[in-house]
Motif scaffolding. Structure first.
Motif, PDB file in Angstrom:
ATOM      1  N   GLN A 223       0.828  -1.199   0.000  1.00 56.17           N
ATOM      2  CA  GLN A 223       0.000   0.000   0.000  1.00 56.17           C
ATOM      3  C   GLN A 223       0.868   1.257   0.000  1.00 56.17           C
ATOM      4  OE1 GLN A 223      -2.955   0.456   3.043  1.00 56.17           O
ATOM      5  NE2 GLN A 223      -4.466  -0.689   1.885  1.00 56.17           N
TER       6      GLN A 223
ATOM      7  N   ARG B 240      -9.714  -1.106  -6.697  1.00 54.65           N
ATOM      8  CA  ARG B 240     -10.031  -0.754  -5.320  1.00 54.65           C
ATOM      9  C   ARG B 240      -9.443   0.600  -4.972  1.00 54.65           C
ATOM     10  NH1 ARG B 240      -7.995  -1.602   0.027  1.00 54.65           N
ATOM     11  NH2 ARG B 240      -5.981  -2.293  -0.803  1.00 54.65           N
TER      12      ARG B 240
ATOM     13  N   TYR C 195      -8.716   3.274  -1.808  1.00 47.83           N
ATOM     14  CA  TYR C 195      -8.580   3.280  -0.355  1.00 47.83           C
ATOM     15  C   TYR C 195      -8.019   4.621   0.105  1.00 47.83           C
ATOM     16  CZ  TYR C 195      -3.656   2.118  -1.370  1.00 47.83           C
ATOM     17  OH  TYR C 195      -2.371   2.115  -1.858  1.00 47.83           O
TER      18      TYR C 195
ATOM     19  N   LYS D 256      -5.614   6.787   3.130  1.00 50.44           N
ATOM     20  CA  LYS D 256      -4.417   6.595   3.939  1.00 50.44           C
ATOM     21  C   LYS D 256      -4.140   7.843   4.769  1.00 50.44           C
ATOM     22  CE  LYS D 256      -1.033   3.669   4.748  1.00 50.44           C
ATOM     23  NZ  LYS D 256      -1.264   2.261   5.120  1.00 50.44           N
TER      24      LYS D 256
END
Length: 123
Positions: free
Chosen positions: A1, A108, A110, A112
């Motif tokens: 990630q 996807r 996401y 952070k």
């Protein structure tokens, strides 16, 4: 990630300036929004400034005219220039990257958070 790395916090006198820097590191395809939040102990984290990938910026009322967010989409960085700092600006400042798409996960999105950088403004 993707990881976020922040720098630039420190101690400054009231009326002074600081510049915070945030870099998103990883195999990034796109980041929709990059923002700066701040939090003091016992209070909720609050949005300070945000900029979308098109360059539209929003600011908390308390910092308008004093703080400026800038962003480099190619370098995946977001800086926060702070001038005329006040003691009430003292807080832990966090970088936030929203709706990240990286090359490892095309399907996807996401979010952070960075680990935070402390800003202390003395009166």
């Amino acid at each position: 990630q993707v990881q976020l790395v922040e720098s630039g916090g420190g101690l400054v006198q009231a009326g002074g300036s600081l510049r915070l820097a945030c870099e998103a590191i990883g195999r990034i395809l796109m980041i929709d929004t990059m923002s700066w939040y701040r939090q003091v102990p016992g209070k909720q984290r609050e949005l300070v400034a945000s900029m979308d990938k098109g360059g539209a910026a929003t600011y908390a009322d308390s910092v308008k005219g004093r703080f400026t967010i800038s962003r480099d989409n190619d370098k995946n960085t977001a800086d926060l220039q702070m001038i005329r700092l006040k003691p009430e600006d003292s807080a832990m400042y966090y970088c936030f990257a929203g709706a990240i798409i990286d090359y490892n996960n095309f399907d996807r999105k996401y979010n952070k958070w960075g680990q935070g950088t402390q800003v202390t403004v003395s009166s």
